[in-house]
Design an enzyme around this catalytic site. Sequence first.
Site, PDB file in Angstrom:
ATOM      1  N   SER A 181      -4.969   1.919   4.538  1.00 12.32           N
ATOM      2  CA  SER A 181      -4.626   2.229   5.938  1.00 12.32           C
ATOM      3  C   SER A 181      -5.461   1.398   6.904  1.00 12.32           C
ATOM      4  CB  SER A 181      -4.882   3.709   6.227  1.00 12.32           C
ATOM      5  OG  SER A 181      -4.300   4.520   5.249  1.00 12.32           O
TER       6      SER A 181
HETATM    7  N1  SAH Z   1      -7.016   6.011   0.784  1.00 13.51           N
HETATM    8  C1  SAH Z   1      -6.438   4.832   0.206  1.00 13.51           C
HETATM    9  C2  SAH Z   1      -5.012   4.603   0.674  1.00 13.51           C
HETATM   10  C3  SAH Z   1      -4.096   4.455  -0.492  1.00 13.51           C
HETATM   11  S1  SAH Z   1      -2.378   4.488  -0.123  1.00 13.51           S
HETATM   12  C4  SAH Z   1      -7.317   3.611   0.433  1.00 13.51           C
HETATM   13  O1  SAH Z   1      -8.338   3.707   1.131  1.00 13.51           O
HETATM   14  O2  SAH Z   1      -6.988   2.572  -0.126  1.00 13.51           O
HETATM   15  C5  SAH Z   1      -1.922   6.071  -0.710  1.00 13.51           C
HETATM   16  C6  SAH Z   1      -2.125   6.342  -2.166  1.00 13.51           C
HETATM   17  O3  SAH Z   1      -1.606   7.625  -2.448  1.00 13.51           O
HETATM   18  C7  SAH Z   1      -1.389   5.382  -3.123  1.00 13.51           C
HETATM   19  O4  SAH Z   1      -2.336   4.762  -3.930  1.00 13.51           O
HETATM   20  C8  SAH Z   1      -0.471   6.300  -3.922  1.00 13.51           C
HETATM   21  O5  SAH Z   1      -0.319   5.925  -5.275  1.00 13.51           O
HETATM   22  C9  SAH Z   1      -1.195   7.618  -3.794  1.00 13.51           C
HETATM   23  N2  SAH Z   1      -0.396   8.810  -4.063  1.00 13.51           N
HETATM   24  C10 SAH Z   1       0.880   9.100  -3.707  1.00 13.51           C
HETATM   25  N3  SAH Z   1       1.236  10.320  -4.192  1.00 13.51           N
HETATM   26  C11 SAH Z   1       0.156  10.815  -4.852  1.00 13.51           C
HETATM   27  C12 SAH Z   1      -0.116  12.008  -5.577  1.00 13.51           C
HETATM   28  N4  SAH Z   1       0.796  12.979  -5.745  1.00 13.51           N
HETATM   29  N5  SAH Z   1      -1.332  12.169  -6.127  1.00 13.51           N
HETATM   30  C13 SAH Z   1      -2.292  11.216  -6.006  1.00 13.51           C
HETATM   31  N6  SAH Z   1      -2.102  10.060  -5.351  1.00 13.51           N
HETATM   32  C14 SAH Z   1      -0.897   9.861  -4.773  1.00 13.51           C
END
Ligand code: SAH
Length: 264
Positions: free
Chosen positions: A111
């Site tokens: 993000s």
């Molecule tokens: N906080 C992260 C942002 C990652 S984007 C950073 O700093 O990089 C959002 C993430 O949520 C993705 O990696 C995706 O795979 C994950 N995601 C989506 N659904 C999920 C679930 N049910 N459980 C765990 N992770 C999930």
Amino acid sequence: MKPRPSFPANLNDSGAKPKPGLGRSVLQPAKGSPSHTTPTLRTPPVSMGLGLDSSAVRAQMVAKLATQGVQDALVLQAMGRVERHRFVESALAGQAYEDTSLPIGFEQTISKPNVVARMIELLRQDAQGKLGRILEIGTGCGYQAAVLSHVATEVYSIERLRGLHEKAKKNLLPFRLPNVHLIFGDGMLGFPKGAPYAGIISAAGGDNVPQAWLDQLATGGRLVAPTVTSTGHQALVVIHKTSQGFDRQVLEAVHFVPLKSGIA
Ligand code: SAH
């Protein structure tokens, strides 16, 4: 107006004792349950030679966040500490301190700094000092978990994609953050072993907030999650759990990757 619930002392740093049985030694994957690890130091940070190692680039980003309305000093300090360029591919490192989301592989994104700071500030409303235990859904590359590690006593971060869980472990290793616990599993189920949480923050947006998250939130705690609202669009939703029930606030429109169930 409803009486304001008192914020339990154990949600903040002062009273946040580690939950019995939640020490590192017991954080071994049980058979049939999600695996989770705590990164430990093996290699020192590698110099990028891009001028990005200078704290000045982060100070500039922090100054911009402040002009954009982020006020929480602890959040600004944490954003200034974490080297965001170490979480993205080297070809994108030059953009790491711009206010932009960036690809992290597996069709996912890190993000924008502004969104990370805003969400953590919302999570910390009214908190005195550091928060207690936090659950992050969607570890991704591990950046937000690193920022959270400076504003909370313990961070449990869960990721459903094994490739990203592994990537985050590798990215976080040089930062020596013993209070960050990475879990491979379906975050839609939360992570009951660490509950109750002083805060729950999701980096992926669902059609609604899973019941497990509401159940695992401590009374007095807050949950911040992008969620599809009645208009059919995604917005930031903040839920405050009080002794009387849940206060739900719908804030600005956002655009997050989807919350998906199961692991892959
Ligand atoms: N906080 C992260 C942002 C990652 S984007 C950073 O700093 O990089 C959002 C993430 O949520 C993705 O990696 C995706 O795979 C994950 N995601 C989506 N659904 C999920 C679930 N049910 N459980 C765990 N992770 C999930």
